[in-house]
Write a protein that holds these residues in place. Structure first.
Motif, PDB file in Angstrom:
ATOM      1  N   PRO A  94       0.641  -1.135  -0.013  1.00 54.61           N
ATOM      2  CA  PRO A  94      -0.006  -0.108  -0.091  1.00 54.61           C
ATOM      3  C   PRO A  94       0.943   1.326  -0.193  1.00 54.61           C
ATOM      4  O   PRO A  94       0.280   2.376  -0.496  1.00 54.61           O
ATOM      5  CB  PRO A  94      -0.672  -0.311   1.121  1.00 54.61           C
ATOM      6  N   THR A  95       2.033   1.158   0.394  1.00 57.41           N
ATOM      7  CA  THR A  95       3.012   2.502   0.576  1.00 57.41           C
ATOM      8  C   THR A  95       3.820   2.321  -0.985  1.00 57.41           C
ATOM      9  O   THR A  95       4.520   3.473  -0.928  1.00 57.41           O
ATOM     10  CB  THR A  95       3.912   2.228   1.640  1.00 57.41           C
ATOM     11  N   GLY A  96       3.572   1.615  -1.800  1.00 60.24           N
ATOM     12  CA  GLY A  96       4.239   1.738  -3.217  1.00 60.24           C
ATOM     13  C   GLY A  96       5.497   0.872  -3.078  1.00 60.24           C
ATOM     14  O   GLY A  96       6.180   0.910  -4.050  1.00 60.24           O
ATOM     15  N   LEU A  97       5.904   0.212  -2.197  1.00 56.55           N
ATOM     16  CA  LEU A  97       7.098  -0.557  -2.306  1.00 56.55           C
ATOM     17  C   LEU A  97       6.985  -1.884  -2.952  1.00 56.55           C
ATOM     18  O   LEU A  97       5.596  -2.300  -3.055  1.00 56.55           O
ATOM     19  CB  LEU A  97       7.637  -0.802  -0.623  1.00 56.55           C
ATOM     20  N   TYR A  98       8.044  -2.332  -3.459  1.00 58.04           N
ATOM     21  CA  TYR A  98       7.884  -3.767  -4.185  1.00 58.04           C
ATOM     22  C   TYR A  98       7.539  -4.756  -3.007  1.00 58.04           C
ATOM     23  O   TYR A  98       8.150  -4.934  -2.125  1.00 58.04           O
ATOM     24  CB  TYR A  98       9.111  -4.203  -4.858  1.00 58.04           C
ATOM     25  N   ALA A  99       6.430  -5.614  -3.244  1.00 59.84           N
ATOM     26  CA  ALA A  99       5.938  -6.914  -2.282  1.00 59.84           C
ATOM     27  C   ALA A  99       7.071  -7.762  -2.583  1.00 59.84           C
ATOM     28  O   ALA A  99       7.647  -8.159  -3.412  1.00 59.84           O
ATOM     29  CB  ALA A  99       4.733  -7.257  -2.751  1.00 59.84           C
ATOM     30  N   ALA A 100       7.474  -8.307  -1.402  1.00 62.31           N
ATOM     31  CA  ALA A 100       8.763  -9.372  -1.250  1.00 62.31           C
ATOM     32  C   ALA A 100       8.176 -10.585  -0.431  1.00 62.31           C
ATOM     33  O   ALA A 100       9.104 -11.178  -0.003  1.00 62.31           O
ATOM     34  CB  ALA A 100      10.024  -8.584  -0.777  1.00 62.31           C
ATOM     35  N   GLY A 101       6.760 -10.773  -0.198  1.00 59.90           N
ATOM     36  CA  GLY A 101       6.621 -12.087   0.400  1.00 59.90           C
ATOM     37  C   GLY A 101       6.876 -13.021  -0.702  1.00 59.90           C
ATOM     38  O   GLY A 101       7.032 -12.974  -1.978  1.00 59.90           O
ATOM     39  N   GLU A 102       6.612 -14.343  -0.270  1.00 58.20           N
ATOM     40  CA  GLU A 102       7.074 -15.530  -1.071  1.00 58.20           C
ATOM     41  C   GLU A 102       6.255 -15.550  -2.197  1.00 58.20           C
ATOM     42  O   GLU A 102       6.638 -15.905  -3.385  1.00 58.20           O
ATOM     43  CB  GLU A 102       6.665 -16.955  -0.242  1.00 58.20           C
ATOM     44  N   GLU A 103       4.934 -14.993  -2.263  1.00 64.12           N
ATOM     45  CA  GLU A 103       4.128 -15.006  -3.235  1.00 64.12           C
ATOM     46  C   GLU A 103       4.216 -14.291  -4.458  1.00 64.12           C
ATOM     47  O   GLU A 103       4.032 -14.635  -5.793  1.00 64.12           O
ATOM     48  CB  GLU A 103       2.484 -14.972  -3.141  1.00 64.12           C
ATOM     49  N   GLY A 296      -8.026 -16.969 -26.950  1.00 68.18           N
ATOM     50  CA  GLY A 296      -7.906 -15.480 -26.821  1.00 68.18           C
ATOM     51  C   GLY A 296      -7.471 -14.784 -25.620  1.00 68.18           C
ATOM     52  O   GLY A 296      -7.516 -13.638 -25.443  1.00 68.18           O
ATOM     53  N   ILE A 297      -7.102 -15.675 -24.587  1.00 66.34           N
ATOM     54  CA  ILE A 297      -6.492 -15.172 -23.450  1.00 66.34           C
ATOM     55  C   ILE A 297      -5.096 -15.103 -23.298  1.00 66.34           C
ATOM     56  O   ILE A 297      -4.401 -16.563 -23.059  1.00 66.34           O
ATOM     57  CB  ILE A 297      -7.160 -16.143 -22.186  1.00 66.34           C
ATOM     58  N   LYS A 298      -4.405 -14.340 -23.584  1.00 63.48           N
ATOM     59  CA  LYS A 298      -2.849 -14.226 -23.794  1.00 63.48           C
ATOM     60  C   LYS A 298      -2.106 -13.611 -22.683  1.00 63.48           C
ATOM     61  O   LYS A 298      -0.884 -14.001 -22.612  1.00 63.48           O
ATOM     62  CB  LYS A 298      -2.651 -13.608 -24.969  1.00 63.48           C
ATOM     63  N   THR A 299      -2.674 -12.607 -21.983  1.00 65.29           N
ATOM     64  CA  THR A 299      -1.914 -12.215 -20.817  1.00 65.29           C
ATOM     65  C   THR A 299      -2.862 -12.093 -19.501  1.00 65.29           C
ATOM     66  O   THR A 299      -3.942 -12.360 -19.423  1.00 65.29           O
ATOM     67  CB  THR A 299      -1.633 -10.577 -21.222  1.00 65.29           C
ATOM     68  N   LEU A 300      -2.217 -11.803 -18.374  1.00 61.79           N
ATOM     69  CA  LEU A 300      -2.746 -11.753 -17.275  1.00 61.79           C
ATOM     70  C   LEU A 300      -3.692 -10.436 -16.958  1.00 61.79           C
ATOM     71  O   LEU A 300      -4.866 -10.599 -16.680  1.00 61.79           O
ATOM     72  CB  LEU A 300      -1.717 -11.681 -15.922  1.00 61.79           C
ATOM     73  N   GLY A 301      -3.301  -9.432 -17.206  1.00 58.97           N
ATOM     74  CA  GLY A 301      -4.098  -7.987 -17.324  1.00 58.97           C
ATOM     75  C   GLY A 301      -3.928  -7.382 -15.939  1.00 58.97           C
ATOM     76  O   GLY A 301      -3.008  -7.938 -15.223  1.00 58.97           O
ATOM     77  N   ASP A 302      -4.356  -6.274 -15.820  1.00 61.64           N
ATOM     78  CA  ASP A 302      -4.224  -5.407 -14.704  1.00 61.64           C
ATOM     79  C   ASP A 302      -4.729  -6.018 -13.440  1.00 61.64           C
ATOM     80  O   ASP A 302      -6.168  -6.159 -13.387  1.00 61.64           O
ATOM     81  CB  ASP A 302      -4.831  -3.940 -14.968  1.00 61.64           C
ATOM     82  N   VAL A 303      -4.089  -6.388 -12.373  1.00 60.55           N
ATOM     83  CA  VAL A 303      -4.801  -6.611 -11.024  1.00 60.55           C
ATOM     84  C   VAL A 303      -4.996  -5.624 -10.210  1.00 60.55           C
ATOM     85  O   VAL A 303      -5.128  -6.241  -8.910  1.00 60.55           O
ATOM     86  CB  VAL A 303      -3.764  -7.834 -10.714  1.00 60.55           C
ATOM     87  N   ASN A 304      -4.855  -4.317 -10.281  1.00 65.58           N
ATOM     88  CA  ASN A 304      -4.948  -3.496  -9.234  1.00 65.58           C
ATOM     89  C   ASN A 304      -6.500  -3.031  -9.068  1.00 65.58           C
ATOM     90  O   ASN A 304      -7.208  -3.223 -10.025  1.00 65.58           O
ATOM     91  CB  ASN A 304      -4.290  -2.133  -9.747  1.00 65.58           C
ATOM     92  N   ALA A 305      -6.680  -2.907  -7.837  1.00 64.22           N
ATOM     93  CA  ALA A 305      -8.218  -2.558  -7.325  1.00 64.22           C
ATOM     94  C   ALA A 305      -8.933  -1.490  -8.175  1.00 64.22           C
ATOM     95  O   ALA A 305      -8.079  -0.624  -8.225  1.00 64.22           O
ATOM     96  CB  ALA A 305      -8.356  -2.464  -5.927  1.00 64.22           C
TER      97      ALA A 305
END
Length: 475
Positions: A94-103, A296-305
């Motif tokens: 939420p603060t804009g840092l790169y997430a670094a959890g295992e997932e 026709g499904i080639k990319t993940l897409g935008d996952v931002n809320a």
């Protein structure tokens, strides 16, 4: 926690008494194994640390942070992998840092990151679990405290040590920790799971006919059907890859959806799992991402809320599956959620089917989950009370040693093995439904058992045969 009926109060009273007896029984552990495992991990820690610091990635790391370089810093790891090395980052904090959890690294195949995560998991295994268990061991037994008054959803909690937090998904961590728990001399560790109890209780609350049919009709399978929709597969293709596609739909979409997750939270994990676990379109089919690309499904897409789900992306497909799930398949369930939330907003509380008052400042998902999770746990607690009373009445040698979420763990004497499992089955599948007439769907159990003298890790599935004896599956 507020019982709203005499019966609800009595359940809490009886449950507290039985859990105290379980604490007194204790769960046997091997202190020799714990010490050896701690030493083994310490040796491996030194090897991994040396290898990481000899890697070219660490040289980049040290160049950027200099004297402030800290191998244990996940923030620094995220900055190096995503910011400096330029690998795709799919999550930010939420603060804009790169997430670094295992997932956050699931989609990457970097030796440095694999070794880093192994080191982190081993350190947690040693410092949080193994040392924690050893510090609570007295004469080779741990006696955790089981609490009924600390979770807003009315489930129990556990501490000193927390057996409900023992790793299950990470096989390396699970093996290290569960091998520490050993059956008493001449006993077998038996774990009986209240199969799908929260889904079954949800059916009792919502009375959704589709959900009830899924539970009652063994030829139907909502996880299979969701996998068909999610991956654009036929029924046969899902059945051929059941342990991957179906289980992925179950654990990464269906259950999260039931607990309030949304499509843009589920989609990236599923997209990564397709590649990481080599999902294919059927047993001998092409990789699933290639299969979806042909559709026709080639990319993940935008996952931002709040982002638009663009057609032709996996996020858009996940959104369509979510809409179909709640607006078509389980529309009666959806109506119940709306009514239940409206009642809470109007009154400030709701009554659970087990006689408790759910009252307080809750978010919408908490209001819905408290009713279902709480009532599901009360089904387990009622069954646990009856099972312990049965053991006491007949002066059985078997001892219940733990209550882990929806399961009961016991040290079972071999002479009582079949009788014990028969009693568990009778109480959960028959007696419980007689006690609460609001239970309108069948209840089921699943069981696993170790050999005599075995560990908690070594248990395997058992099932009742035609003669009423419980035997190992696929033996």
């Amino acid at each position: 926690m507020k019982p709203a009926s005499r019966e609800a109060y009595q359940l809490m009273h009886d449950g507290s008494v039985v859990l105290a007896q379980i604490e007194h029984n204790g769960f046997r552990v091997s202190e020799a194994y714990l010490n050896a495992a701690i030493e083994e991990i310490t040796v491996r820690e030194a090897e991994l640390t040396a290898a990481l610091k000899a890697d070219v990635v660490w040289k980049t790391w040290a160049k950027k942070y200099g004297a402030a370089s800290k191998l244990s810093s996940r923030t620094q790891l995220g900055e190096i992998v995503f910011g400096v090395m330029g690998h795709e980052c799919r999550y930010k904090t939420p603060t804009g840092l790169y997430a670094a959890g295992e997932e956050a690294f699931d989609h990457l195949d970097l030796p440095f990151v694999r070794a880093y995560l192994e080191l982190a998991n081993l350190q947690k295994t040693r410092d949080t679990f193994l040392k924690g268990i050893l510090s609570e061991s007295v004469n080779g037994y741990v006696r955790p405290s089981f609490l009924l008054n600390s979770v807003i959803t009315y489930r129990s909690s556990c501490r000193d040590p927390n057996l409900q937090n023992v790793p299950a998904r990470n096989q390396q961590m699970s093996a290290y920790v569960r091998k520490a728990f050993v059956a008493r001399d001449g006993r077998r560790i038996v774990e009986t799971d209240f199969s799908g109890v929260e889904v079954r209780v949800a059916a009792c609350y919502t009375k959704d006919p589709v959900l009830i049919r899924y539970i009652e009709d063994p030829t139907t399978d909502m996880h299979r059907d969701t996998a068909m929709d999610m991956f654009l597969l036929t029924k046969e293709q899902v059945e051929e890859t059941r342990k991957k596609t179906r289980d992925c739909a179950k654990n990464m979409f269906v259950f999260p959806q039931f607990y309030g997750s949304v499509y843009f939270q589920c989609a990236p994990q599923i997209w990564d799992a397709m590649e990481r676990r080599d999902f294919r379109a059927g047993k001998d089919g092409i990789p699933l991402r290639q299969h979806l690309a042909k559709k026709g499904i080639k990319t993940l897409g935008d996952v931002n809320a709040g982002a638009d789900a663009v057609k032709g992306t996996f996020v858009h497909l996940a959104k369509k599956v979510e809409e179909s799930m709640w607006n078509d398949r389980f529309r009666v369930y959806t109506d119940w959620k709306r009514r239940w939330w409206d009642e809470y907003c109007s009154k400030g509380y709701v009554h659970t089917l087990t006689g408790f008052l759910s009252q307080g400042v809750y978010r919408r998902n908490q209001v819905l989950n408290t009713a279902i999770q709480g009532s599901a746990f009360h089904c387990l607690l009622w069954s646990l009370v009856r099972l312990q009373r049965w053991l006491n009445k007949w002066k059985m040698k078997t001892k219940i040693v733990g209550q882990i979420h929806d399961s009961i763990v016991a040290d079972v004497h071999p002479d009582e093995f079949d009788d014990y499992l028969a009693a568990v089955k009778q109480i959960i599948t028959v007696d419980l439904r007689r006690h609460w007439d609001w239970i309108i769907v069948p209840m089921e159990i699943e069981a696993e058992a170790s050999e005599v003298g075995g560990t908690w890790y070594e248990k395997r599935g058992v099932a009742e045969d035609e003669n009423g004896r419980w035997v190992y599956k696929n033996k």
